[in-house]
Design a protein around this motif. Structure first.
Motif, PDB file in Angstrom:
ATOM      1  N   ARG A  68      -0.692 -16.518 -45.666  1.00 34.15           N
ATOM      2  CA  ARG A  68       0.185 -17.689 -45.847  1.00 34.15           C
ATOM      3  C   ARG A  68       1.617 -17.349 -45.443  1.00 34.15           C
ATOM      4  N   ASN A  69       2.082 -16.159 -45.823  1.00 32.68           N
ATOM      5  CA  ASN A  69       3.449 -15.759 -45.462  1.00 32.68           C
ATOM      6  C   ASN A  69       3.589 -15.693 -43.947  1.00 32.68           C
ATOM      7  N   PHE A  70       2.547 -15.202 -43.301  1.00 32.35           N
ATOM      8  CA  PHE A  70       2.581 -15.101 -41.835  1.00 32.35           C
ATOM      9  C   PHE A  70       2.633 -16.494 -41.210  1.00 32.35           C
ATOM     10  N   TRP A  71       1.886 -17.428 -41.793  1.00 29.75           N
ATOM     11  CA  TRP A  71       1.914 -18.803 -41.277  1.00 29.75           C
ATOM     12  C   TRP A  71       3.335 -19.363 -41.355  1.00 29.75           C
ATOM     13  N   ASP A  72       4.052 -19.034 -42.448  1.00 37.14           N
ATOM     14  CA  ASP A  72       5.437 -19.525 -42.582  1.00 37.14           C
ATOM     15  C   ASP A  72       6.302 -18.976 -41.441  1.00 37.14           C
ATOM     16  N   LEU A  73       6.062 -17.708 -41.105  1.00 35.61           N
ATOM     17  CA  LEU A  73       6.831 -17.113 -39.996  1.00 35.61           C
ATOM     18  C   LEU A  73       6.546 -17.844 -38.684  1.00 35.61           C
ATOM     19  N   ILE A  74       5.291 -18.146 -38.465  1.00 41.66           N
ATOM     20  CA  ILE A  74       4.936 -18.826 -37.207  1.00 41.66           C
ATOM     21  C   ILE A  74       5.561 -20.225 -37.177  1.00 41.66           C
ATOM     22  N   GLU A  75       5.578 -20.880 -38.332  1.00 35.69           N
ATOM     23  CA  GLU A  75       6.224 -22.204 -38.393  1.00 35.69           C
ATOM     24  C   GLU A  75       7.691 -22.093 -37.990  1.00 35.69           C
ATOM     25  N   LYS A  76       8.362 -21.046 -38.466  1.00 34.71           N
ATOM     26  CA  LYS A  76       9.788 -20.853 -38.119  1.00 34.71           C
ATOM     27  C   LYS A  76       9.936 -20.687 -36.608  1.00 34.71           C
ATOM     28  N   ILE A  77       9.011 -19.927 -36.031  1.00 37.45           N
ATOM     29  CA  ILE A  77       9.083 -19.674 -34.581  1.00 37.45           C
ATOM     30  C   ILE A  77       8.806 -20.963 -33.813  1.00 37.45           C
ATOM     31  N   LYS A  78       7.856 -21.756 -34.325  1.00 39.12           N
ATOM     32  CA  LYS A  78       7.543 -23.033 -33.663  1.00 39.12           C
ATOM     33  C   LYS A  78       8.748 -23.973 -33.696  1.00 39.12           C
ATOM     34  N   GLN A  79       9.512 -23.890 -34.788  1.00 36.30           N
ATOM     35  CA  GLN A  79      10.674 -24.787 -34.891  1.00 36.30           C
ATOM     36  C   GLN A  79      11.702 -24.503 -33.803  1.00 36.30           C
ATOM     37  N   ARG A  80      11.639 -23.287 -33.236  1.00 38.72           N
ATOM     38  CA  ARG A  80      12.586 -22.960 -32.149  1.00 38.72           C
ATOM     39  C   ARG A  80      12.054 -23.400 -30.792  1.00 38.72           C
ATOM     40  N   ARG A  81      10.965 -24.184 -30.813  1.00 36.22           N
ATOM     41  CA  ARG A  81      10.344 -24.732 -29.591  1.00 36.22           C
ATOM     42  C   ARG A  81       9.681 -23.661 -28.736  1.00 36.22           C
ATOM     43  N   THR A  82       9.372 -22.514 -29.345  1.00 40.98           N
ATOM     44  CA  THR A  82       8.616 -21.495 -28.616  1.00 40.98           C
ATOM     45  C   THR A  82       7.176 -21.994 -28.495  1.00 40.98           C
ATOM     46  N   THR A  83       6.601 -21.875 -27.312  1.00 39.18           N
ATOM     47  CA  THR A  83       5.191 -22.230 -27.125  1.00 39.18           C
ATOM     48  C   THR A  83       4.348 -21.082 -27.685  1.00 39.18           C
ATOM     49  N   VAL A  84       3.338 -21.404 -28.461  1.00 35.90           N
ATOM     50  CA  VAL A  84       2.531 -20.350 -29.099  1.00 35.90           C
ATOM     51  C   VAL A  84       1.061 -20.523 -28.714  1.00 35.90           C
ATOM     52  N   LEU A  85       0.440 -19.426 -28.316  1.00 35.27           N
ATOM     53  CA  LEU A  85      -1.018 -19.420 -28.111  1.00 35.27           C
ATOM     54  C   LEU A  85      -1.592 -18.413 -29.084  1.00 35.27           C
ATOM     55  N   LEU A  86      -2.591 -18.810 -29.833  1.00 37.99           N
ATOM     56  CA  LEU A  86      -3.140 -17.843 -30.762  1.00 37.99           C
ATOM     57  C   LEU A  86      -4.647 -17.898 -30.785  1.00 37.99           C
ATOM     58  N   THR A  87      -5.245 -16.753 -31.148  1.00 33.42           N
ATOM     59  CA  THR A  87      -6.687 -16.745 -31.393  1.00 33.42           C
ATOM     60  C   THR A  87      -6.875 -16.454 -32.870  1.00 33.42           C
ATOM     61  N   THR A  88      -7.922 -16.981 -33.417  1.00 35.93           N
ATOM     62  CA  THR A  88      -8.187 -16.738 -34.832  1.00 35.93           C
ATOM     63  C   THR A  88      -9.657 -16.984 -35.145  1.00 35.93           C
ATOM     64  N   HIS A  89     -10.118 -16.360 -36.229  1.00 36.18           N
ATOM     65  CA  HIS A  89     -11.453 -16.674 -36.768  1.00 36.18           C
ATOM     66  C   HIS A  89     -11.325 -17.715 -37.858  1.00 36.18           C
ATOM     67  N   TYR A  90     -10.083 -17.971 -38.269  1.00 35.20           N
ATOM     68  CA  TYR A  90      -9.908 -18.776 -39.485  1.00 35.20           C
ATOM     69  C   TYR A  90      -9.633 -20.228 -39.131  1.00 35.20           C
ATOM     70  N   MET A  91     -10.544 -21.075 -39.529  1.00 32.89           N
ATOM     71  CA  MET A  91     -10.426 -22.494 -39.228  1.00 32.89           C
ATOM     72  C   MET A  91      -9.210 -23.097 -39.955  1.00 32.89           C
ATOM     73  N   ASP A  92      -8.952 -22.625 -41.179  1.00 40.20           N
ATOM     74  CA  ASP A  92      -7.815 -23.181 -41.926  1.00 40.20           C
ATOM     75  C   ASP A  92      -6.506 -22.825 -41.236  1.00 40.20           C
ATOM     76  N   GLU A  93      -6.453 -21.611 -40.686  1.00 43.24           N
ATOM     77  CA  GLU A  93      -5.248 -21.171 -39.977  1.00 43.24           C
ATOM     78  C   GLU A  93      -4.995 -22.063 -38.754  1.00 43.24           C
ATOM     79  N   ALA A  94      -6.063 -22.314 -38.005  1.00 42.80           N
ATOM     80  CA  ALA A  94      -5.940 -23.143 -36.803  1.00 42.80           C
ATOM     81  C   ALA A  94      -5.517 -24.557 -37.200  1.00 42.80           C
TER      82      ALA A  94
END
Ligand code: ATP
Length: 294
Positions: A164-190
């Motif tokens: 969850r803490n990591f998701w908060d970090l990614i949200e902060k990065i997204k707010q800066r309009r950085t394009t993000v591509l990620l892979t995950t096994h976790y459906m909730d994360e996606a």
């Protein structure tokens, strides 16, 4: 919105195996695109080809309309699935080392704050916990102040709080309009992080779109969950699709109020009932007929 990255008919063949079997998609500037799927689906292979560190058998990848070149290398940040950090360096020294590779880049103090590394700066890399290490690897991926960020299974192995803490970090990065591509096994994360997802299995996309639109497209029902011991009615006598699990029973219903009335009429105790919307796990099961093979 304009497409920052375009992938056209990407294929990767290994002897006797097609790891990526012709995928096409584009990623809009400032959006988050997630590839999810089980082990061996082809996510990392596809990601590494996009990152320019693995060659494709065929297909095309365009960054801002052009083949991958120097622009891309300066503007991309990457967090790999496993990265060896230099022994005997502290967190601060590691950041300084990687920052030194670029002429222009992120302000280190800002980066340290974004990735919550203030308390760890003097700690040896080898003494970091899994979540702390992932935060350092994210900071390293951000040292060049990337416009496009690749994250390959960034939260695998983390406990729920660290994820969850990591998701908060990614949200902060997204707010800066950085394009993000990620892979995950976790459906909730996606579901939480991604504007667009692709569910991948056996090298192909088996679903592609926004999480909400995919769920709307495939489902119009709601799931009622009951502990197994509270459900003592022969499933065959009921007008719903019923999925029996080890400890619980899941009932797919179109109308919750009608279903509750019927359950009460049948004398089923509903004190411990739970009602949930359909989720991406359900979608995966629906599309593949199997639970996600993590
Ligand atoms: P995971 O979730 O486990 O990381 P993934 O979806 O990222 O899986 P890939 O690592 O892309 O899957 O692997 C896709 C398929 O390609 C797998 O069957 C894998 O064994 C195979 N593969 C990957 N790298 C190679 C290689 N260098 N040579 C041969 N086969 C490979």
């Amino acid at each position: 919105m304009s497409a920052v990255l375009e992938v056209r008919n990407l294929v990767k063949e290994y002897p006797g195996l097609t790891a990526v079997a012709g995928i096409s998609f584009s990623v809009d500037e400032g959006s988050c695109f997630g590839m999810l799927g089980p082990n061996g689906a082809g996510k990392t292979t596809a990601m590494e080809i996009m990152e320019g560190i693995r060659s494709a058998s065929s297909g095309e990848i365009l960054y801002r309309g052009k083949p991958i070149g120097a622009d891309f290398r300066n503007e991309a940040g990457m967090q790999f699935q496993s990265t060896a950090l230099q022994d005997h360096l502290t967190v601060r020294e590691s950041l300084q080392l990687f920052r030194g590779f670029y002429k222009h880049g992120a302000d280190l103090d800002e980066l340290i704050e974004t990735c919550s590394l203030e308390q760890l700066l003097n700690r040896d890399n080898r003494k970091l916990s899994g979540g702390q290490r992932q935060r350092l690897l994210l900071a390293i991926a951000l040292v060049n102040d990337p416009k496009i960020l690749f994250l390959d299974e960034p939260t695998t192995g983390l406990d729920p709080q660290a994820r969850r803490n990591f998701w908060d970090l990614i949200e902060k990065i997204k707010q800066r309009r950085t394009t993000v591509l990620l892979t995950t096994h976790y459906m909730d994360e996606a579901y939480i992080l991604c504007d667009t997802i692709a569910i991948m299995d056996h090298g192909k996309f088996i679903a592609h779109g926004s999480p909400e639109s995919l769920l709307k497209e495939h489902f119009s029902d709601v799931i009622i969950e009951l502990p197994r011991e509270d459900f003592r009615v022969p499933p065959a006598s009921l007008p719903w699709t019923i999925h029996e699990k080890i400890d619980s029973v899941e009932i797919s219903v179109a109308s919750v109020s009608e279903a509750l009335a019927k359950l009460l009429e049948l004398g089923v105790g509903i004190d411990r009932i739970r009602i949930r919307p359909r989720n991406l796990e359900d979608l995966f099961l629906e599309l593949t007929g199997t639970e996600l093979r993590a």
